[in-house]
Structures are given as structure tokens and as C-alpha cells.
Design a protein around this motif. Structure first.
Motif, PDB file in Angstrom:
ATOM      1  N   TYR A   1      22.829  -5.050   9.946  1.00 28.19           N
ATOM      2  CA  TYR A   1      21.747  -4.250   9.829  1.00 28.19           C
ATOM      3  C   TYR A   1      20.626  -5.136   9.065  1.00 28.19           C
ATOM      4  CZ  TYR A   1      19.245   0.175   8.749  1.00 28.19           C
ATOM      5  OH  TYR A   1      18.268   1.301   8.884  1.00 28.19           O
ATOM      6  N   ILE A   2      20.684  -5.865   7.979  1.00 30.21           N
ATOM      7  CA  ILE A   2      19.608  -6.512   7.364  1.00 30.21           C
ATOM      8  C   ILE A   2      19.076  -7.493   8.170  1.00 30.21           C
ATOM      9  CG2 ILE A   2      19.044  -7.949   5.543  1.00 30.21           C
ATOM     10  CD1 ILE A   2      19.177  -4.666   4.859  1.00 30.21           C
ATOM     11  N   GLY A   3      20.160  -8.210   8.820  1.00 32.57           N
ATOM     12  CA  GLY A   3      19.963  -9.527   9.517  1.00 32.57           C
ATOM     13  C   GLY A   3      19.080  -9.347  10.806  1.00 32.57           C
ATOM     14  N   LYS A   4      19.282  -7.988  11.330  1.00 29.79           N
ATOM     15  CA  LYS A   4      18.539  -7.650  12.667  1.00 29.79           C
ATOM     16  C   LYS A   4      17.101  -7.154  12.079  1.00 29.79           C
ATOM     17  CE  LYS A   4      19.079  -4.980  16.751  1.00 29.79           C
ATOM     18  NZ  LYS A   4      19.948  -3.804  17.501  1.00 29.79           N
ATOM     19  N   ILE A   5      17.050  -6.349  11.169  1.00 26.36           N
ATOM     20  CA  ILE A   5      15.470  -5.990  10.572  1.00 26.36           C
ATOM     21  C   ILE A   5      14.821  -7.218  10.337  1.00 26.36           C
ATOM     22  CG2 ILE A   5      15.976  -3.653  10.300  1.00 26.36           C
ATOM     23  CD1 ILE A   5      15.783  -4.257   7.376  1.00 26.36           C
ATOM     24  N   CYS A   6      15.418  -8.115   9.584  1.00 23.61           N
ATOM     25  CA  CYS A   6      14.675  -9.594   9.085  1.00 23.61           C
ATOM     26  C   CYS A   6      14.329 -10.416  10.440  1.00 23.61           C
ATOM     27  CB  CYS A   6      15.789 -10.374   8.082  1.00 23.61           C
ATOM     28  SG  CYS A   6      15.900  -9.198   6.586  1.00 23.61           S
ATOM     29  N   ALA A   7      15.391 -10.224  11.180  1.00 21.41           N
ATOM     30  CA  ALA A   7      15.037 -11.378  12.452  1.00 21.41           C
ATOM     31  C   ALA A   7      13.679 -10.765  13.214  1.00 21.41           C
ATOM     32  CB  ALA A   7      16.273 -11.420  13.108  1.00 21.41           C
ATOM     33  N   ARG A   8      13.751  -9.348  13.406  1.00 19.79           N
ATOM     34  CA  ARG A   8      12.673  -8.762  14.086  1.00 19.79           C
ATOM     35  C   ARG A   8      11.162  -8.945  13.329  1.00 19.79           C
ATOM     36  NH1 ARG A   8      13.992  -3.690  13.678  1.00 19.79           N
ATOM     37  NH2 ARG A   8      12.441  -3.177  12.214  1.00 19.79           N
ATOM     38  N   ALA A   9      11.439  -8.778  12.071  1.00 23.04           N
ATOM     39  CA  ALA A   9      10.166  -9.167  11.177  1.00 23.04           C
ATOM     40  C   ALA A   9       9.679 -10.523  11.214  1.00 23.04           C
ATOM     41  CB  ALA A   9      10.425  -8.712   9.907  1.00 23.04           C
TER      42      ALA A   9
ATOM     43  N   LEU B   1       9.802  -6.881   1.725  1.00 21.58           N
ATOM     44  CA  LEU B   1      10.309  -5.846   2.765  1.00 21.58           C
ATOM     45  C   LEU B   1       9.549  -4.646   2.832  1.00 21.58           C
ATOM     46  CD1 LEU B   1      14.170  -5.740   1.630  1.00 21.58           C
ATOM     47  CD2 LEU B   1      13.370  -6.439   3.776  1.00 21.58           C
ATOM     48  N   SER B   2       8.812  -4.344   1.843  1.00 22.13           N
ATOM     49  CA  SER B   2       7.815  -3.240   1.875  1.00 22.13           C
ATOM     50  C   SER B   2       6.529  -3.603   2.756  1.00 22.13           C
ATOM     51  CB  SER B   2       7.327  -2.770   0.474  1.00 22.13           C
ATOM     52  OG  SER B   2       8.531  -2.305  -0.246  1.00 22.13           O
ATOM     53  N   ALA B   3       6.107  -4.847   2.360  1.00 19.20           N
ATOM     54  CA  ALA B   3       4.863  -5.367   3.158  1.00 19.20           C
ATOM     55  C   ALA B   3       5.161  -5.476   4.647  1.00 19.20           C
ATOM     56  CB  ALA B   3       4.684  -6.681   2.410  1.00 19.20           C
ATOM     57  N   ALA B   4       6.525  -5.776   5.013  1.00 22.12           N
ATOM     58  CA  ALA B   4       6.806  -5.787   6.234  1.00 22.12           C
ATOM     59  C   ALA B   4       7.178  -4.503   7.058  1.00 22.12           C
ATOM     60  CB  ALA B   4       8.021  -6.803   6.432  1.00 22.12           C
ATOM     61  N   GLY B   5       7.004  -3.447   6.206  1.00 17.67           N
ATOM     62  CA  GLY B   5       7.321  -2.290   6.893  1.00 17.67           C
ATOM     63  C   GLY B   5       8.764  -1.916   6.931  1.00 17.67           C
ATOM     64  N   LEU B   6       9.723  -2.693   6.429  1.00 14.40           N
ATOM     65  CA  LEU B   6      11.126  -2.521   6.361  1.00 14.40           C
ATOM     66  C   LEU B   6      11.548  -1.877   5.274  1.00 14.40           C
ATOM     67  CD1 LEU B   6      11.849  -6.199   7.526  1.00 14.40           C
ATOM     68  CD2 LEU B   6      11.656  -4.431   8.763  1.00 14.40           C
TER      69      LEU B   6
ATOM     70  N   ASP C   1      20.594 -12.910   1.013  1.00 16.61           N
ATOM     71  CA  ASP C   1      21.340 -14.264   1.983  1.00 16.61           C
ATOM     72  C   ASP C   1      20.579 -13.891   3.310  1.00 16.61           C
ATOM     73  OD1 ASP C   1      23.220 -15.813   2.687  1.00 16.61           O
ATOM     74  OD2 ASP C   1      24.170 -14.429   3.730  1.00 16.61           O
ATOM     75  N   ARG C   2      20.379 -12.573   4.019  1.00 16.39           N
ATOM     76  CA  ARG C   2      19.859 -12.568   5.239  1.00 16.39           C
ATOM     77  C   ARG C   2      18.355 -12.915   5.335  1.00 16.39           C
ATOM     78  NH1 ARG C   2      24.523 -12.627   5.360  1.00 16.39           N
ATOM     79  NH2 ARG C   2      25.791 -11.258   6.827  1.00 16.39           N
ATOM     80  N   MET C   3      17.681 -12.616   4.192  1.00 16.03           N
ATOM     81  CA  MET C   3      16.340 -12.856   4.258  1.00 16.03           C
ATOM     82  C   MET C   3      15.894 -14.591   4.013  1.00 16.03           C
ATOM     83  SD  MET C   3      14.771  -9.853   1.982  1.00 16.03           S
ATOM     84  CE  MET C   3      13.090 -10.209   2.124  1.00 16.03           C
ATOM     85  N   SER C   4      17.083 -15.062   3.149  1.00 14.29           N
ATOM     86  CA  SER C   4      16.825 -16.654   3.076  1.00 14.29           C
ATOM     87  C   SER C   4      17.050 -17.313   4.273  1.00 14.29           C
ATOM     88  CB  SER C   4      17.942 -17.003   1.627  1.00 14.29           C
ATOM     89  OG  SER C   4      17.401 -16.313   0.623  1.00 14.29           O
ATOM     90  N   CYS C   5      17.937 -16.824   4.946  1.00 11.07           N
ATOM     91  CA  CYS C   5      18.435 -17.511   6.311  1.00 11.07           C
ATOM     92  C   CYS C   5      16.998 -17.903   7.252  1.00 11.07           C
ATOM     93  CB  CYS C   5      19.387 -16.715   6.906  1.00 11.07           C
ATOM     94  SG  CYS C   5      20.957 -16.745   6.156  1.00 11.07           S
TER      95      CYS C   5
END
Length: 478
Positions: free
Chosen positions: A223-231, A254-259, A308-312
Motif C-alpha cells: 500500500y505504502i509502496g504504491k502511493i510513494c511510487a505514484r507520488a 506525505l501531507s505535502a504530497a497529498g498522501l 523503508d518504502r519512502m527511503s527506497c
């Protein structure tokens, strides 16, 4: 004043009074949303309908979840009055789609400054739907319980265990039963929010505690990986690893990106599912507020998954040490407060549920490994207090854990409860129990944990990627 003018004025005043009364009783802000939606909603074009997995439905249609009907169509109901109870339990995919659409369309409506308040209102609405369903379910007899659980299981299996649906390959097939590191391309057509809704609302009816935990572990990473990749594809997230050095900075990104809405939904529904499992298995009535629920059942380990997902997605030439605050309870509370707008810090020590114990991350280490996380943050000098509170919490629940069947508790770590603890890999007695970082599974000896890391293997329990391990402070839990 003519009689005609008088009656017109009186009629206007009465209508205005009832309108204002409706807004005053509008607990969840639904009246404002209905007016906004009716004025702005347009049906999807054929091209839009063909490019989305969701039907082009009107967002003021009623929504049926279990025993609850959310009545959005009538004009003379407000707040909790829109939550109608029904005689029988019914669940359907289209209603979860509608609830998902309601959440995101409501949160994204209007002034961005009030976005966090809208997130809280929607989470409170879902929490209320959970509570009504739990309380009605607990009042049913054994035969009715079986029927309810079978309906929930049937819908769940139809989505996740059907190889084909509607004449084509089902993208949701075996979503929770394949390796978490499976290629993301396998899930391009998967609506992650629908998966979350199904797991949270249906899972507690038939999954075991450990199965719920593992399923949320799989889902949270994807879930987090998908929204981070899209952002990142839209250049909405920073690629500077130093921008993710604290729970607050993660929340800000995350807030600045609308996530923030998606992240809040993940945290909120995970906590609600955890509480629902406990209430339905104990037969206890659900009367707590959303604030109390988050204090009791906050999924603490999600923060390390999010980091972890955001750092990737950051481009860095060298390895970066994860900030210690990411692995603390206080860090997750700070993050949740920033994302959801609710502070889940207990005023007094609160006994957590057995369900939420799986989410606790025992993160402190001995002095020899103090530097493995890098220098601690200036605001993180109370780690001894955090660990002490965790140990006191466990002490309060030891008697409850001891009274549960040994096989149930053994499932989480692969060994029997009581007696000499043995490593589930090599079956040798364990002196120091290790926990794998990345997934949080524990129960291994140091030799096997080290071999998993050195050989770059995945967790033997959930197949999640691991990158380090640490010693468990209070191994009596295991």
C-alpha cells in the motif's frame, strides 16, 4: 405587512431553523458533503469508466456495510440518524467501493486547511459503523454467528481466491498469499483501498489473530509502496534522504504530497480491525471513542514500513542509518498525530489488547549496539521510560497470555509457549531471542537470524525482506 408576505417570512424562518438544526446535528459533516456533491457531481464518461476499476456511481447513494445502512439519499436525517440498523448482515463489493469513494471525495472537498478535520470525521464515521456491527454481531446466537462469518468469508474469497472474474484474469487472486516482494506490475490493476476495506471489515470475522497481522504486514508494504511510487513519478516526494529523518518530517512529506488521507485510512482501519477482532472474540461491547481505540490498538510498526518504502525512492550514494525514533512508540504516536490529527498518547498507562501486542516493536538494545541506529534525536531521551512502559504492559497481560491455548500463541513465532524456548529454524534452545527488522517477526536464535541477514534471505515466516536484527528486551512474551 400583508398576510402573504407574513406567511412567506414565517416559512423561510422555519426552513432556516431546521436547516441550522441539521447542520448542528451533522456529526460527520455529511450534510455539507451532500450539498457539495449534488452541486458538483458529474457521471463518468465512457472513456473514464473504461480506465477505472470502479463504476461511475452517484456518491449520494446509500451504503450498506453488514448490519448498517448509511442513508445518504434522504433529506430529513442528520448525523447518527443516517446510520440505520438492518435485520440481516449483508456485504457487497459495490458498497465498499462507495464507502471508499465517499471517504476520498469528502476528504478532498473544500478548503485544504480543514482537510485534517475531514479525515477525522470520516474515520469516526467508519469507527461508528464498526461499533454497530460488532455490537449487533455479539448479540447473535451461535448459528447466526456462523452465517455472518460465512457471508464475510464468501465475499473475501470471491475477490482474493478466484482465479478469474467476469471472464478475465483476477488481479486480486492470491494477493495475501504470494511473496511480498512480488513484482509491483502484478498489482497495477489492484485497487489498494478496496483491499484495505475488505481486510479490515471482513477479516476479523474469520481470520485468526496471526493471519490478520500477517495480512496487514503484506498490505501495508504494498500500500505504502504504491502511493510513494505514484507520488515520486509526479515528483511530489523529496529524493533527499535527509528529509525523512524524523516521524514529523515523514508526515510533512506525505501531507505535502497529498498522501495523508491514504496513510490515515491505512492506520485507522488497521486499528479498527484489531479492535474488532478482540471485541468479537471476547464478546465485549464496543463503546470506546476513536481516540481511545488509537491509543489501544495503534499499529506501531507501520512507521518503520513507511520509512523503508519512502527511503527506497531516494537517490543516495551510501547507506543511510534509520533514525532511532522511527522504531519507537512515541515516534508512531507523533506521526499519527500529524497525519490523523488525533494524539494517541495515553494520559495514564493503558492496558492494550492482546491483538495489538503483535504490533509492538521491541526496539531498545544493549549498550554495545547503541550506535546501530546512529545518534539518537535530541527529543528521544526517554527510551528507558518507553521500554519500561512496554514491559509493564506485558506484565499486566502475562496471566491472560498464559491462560490461552499454547498452540495459538506458538503460531506467531513457530515454537511452543512455556518450557524451554527453541529456535523454529534450528530447534536449538534460545538464550537471546532475536527480532528481524523489516517485518518484526521474532523467536529466532542469533545464529539463524545472522545467517538470514548474511545470506540476504527473506523472513521465514512472512517472506518479507529483512535488513538487520536485534535482541528482544522482554523475551517472556515469546
Amino acid at each position: 405587512m400583508t398576510p402573504e408576505y407574513f406567511f412567506k417570512t414565517l416559512l423561510f424562518s422555519v426552513c432556516l431553523f431546521f436547516y441550522q438544526q441539521g447542520l448542528a446535528n451533522d456529526t460527520y459533516g455529511l450534510e455539507e458533503f451532500r450539498q457539495y456533491q449534488m452541486a458538483n457531481w458529474k457521471p463518468l464518461s465512457k472513456k473514464q469508466q473504461s480506465s477505472t476499476s470502479q463504476p461511475g456511481m452517484c456518491l449520494v447513494e446509500n451504503i450498506r456495510i453488514g448490519f448498517v445502512r448509511l442513508n445518504l439519499e434522504t433529506d430529513n436525517a442528520y448525523g447518527d440518524g443516517r446510520l440505520e440498523t438492518c435485520e440481516d448482515y449483508q456485504v457487497a463489493q459495490q458498497d465498499f467501493n462507495r464507502l471508499n469513494d465517499l471517504y476520498f471525495n469528502y476528504v478532498n472537498m473544500g478548503d485544504p486547511q480543514h482537510r485534517k478535520n475531514r479525515i477525522k470525521r470520516m474515520l469516526r464515521l467508519m469507527h461508528r459503523i464498526f461499533a454497530i456491527n460488532i455490537n449487533i454481531t455479539n448479540g447473535k446466537n451461535q448459528e447466526e454467528h456462523v452465517l455472518i462469518n460465512s457471508k464475510a468469508l464468501s465475499l473475501f474469497e470471491n475477490l482474493f481466491l478466484s482465479v478469474n472474474r467476469n471472464g478475465s484474469r483476477n488481479p486480486y487472486f492470491n494477493y495475501f498469499y504470494t511473496a511480498p516482494e512480488a513484482p509491483e506490475c502484478n498489482y497495477i490493476r489492484v485497487n489498494k483501498d478496496l483491499v484495505l476495506m475488505f481486510l479490515a471489515f471482513l477479516g476479523p470475522h474469520f481470520l485468526t489473530r496471526h493471519e490478520i497481522y500477517i495480512s496487514f504486514k503484506v498490505l501495508s508494504g504494498r500500500y505504502i509502496g504504491k502511493i510513494c511510487a505514484r507520488a515520486c513519478d509526479r515528483a511530489l516526494l523529496s529524493e533527499n534522504i535527509n528529509e525523512y529523518n524524523s516521524p514529523q518530517s515523514l508526515a510533512n512529506q506525505l501531507s505535502a504530497a497529498g498522501l495523508d488521507a491514504e496513510t490515515a485510512l491505512l492506520i485507522g482501519l488497521a486499528a479498527m480491525a484489531s479492535a474488532a477482532f478482540q471485541r468479537m472474540n471476547s464478546g465485549q461491547e464496543s463503546q470506546e471513542t476513536l481516540e481511545t481505540l488509537l491509543i489501544r490498538c495503534l499499529p506501531y510498526e507501520f512507521l518503520s514500513t513507511i520509512h523503508d518504502r519512502m527511503s527506497c525512492h531516494c537517490h543516495t550514494q551510501r547507506s543511510h542509518e534509520t533514525p532511532r525514533a522511527i522504531y519507537t512508540d512515541d515516534g508512531m504516536r507523533e506521526f499519527t498525530h500529524s497525519i490523523v490529527g488525533i494524539d494517541p498518547t495515553p494520559v495514564l498507562p493503558v492496558a492494550s489488547s492482546l491483538v495489538s501486542l503483535e504490533y509492538l516493536v521491541f526496539n531498545d538494545q544493549d549498550s554495545d549496539s547503541e550506535n546501530s541506529f546512529g545518534a539518537p534525536d535530541s527529543g528521544n531521551h526517554d527510551q528507558s521510560i518507553v521500554v519500561q512502559q512496554q514491559n509493564e504492559l506485558i506484565a499486566q497481560l502475562r496471566q491472560e497470555l498464559a491462560s490461552r491455548p499454547a498452540t495459538e500463541e506458538a503460531g506467531a513465532v513457530g515454537g511452543a509457549s512455556g518450557g524451554t524456548k527453541k529456535c523454529p529454524i534450528c530447534f536449538k534452545p534460545i538464550e537471546d531471542i532475536m527480532v528481524l527488522q523489516g517485518c518484526g517477526h521474532a523467536g529466532l536464535c542469533e545464529g539463524c537470524a545472522g545467517r538470514i541477514i548474511d545470506e540476504q534471505k527473506n523472513c521465514p515466516f512472512c517472506r518479507e525482506a529483512t535488513f538487520s536484527y536485534m535482541k528482544v528486551i522482554d523475551k517472556s512474551f515469546y
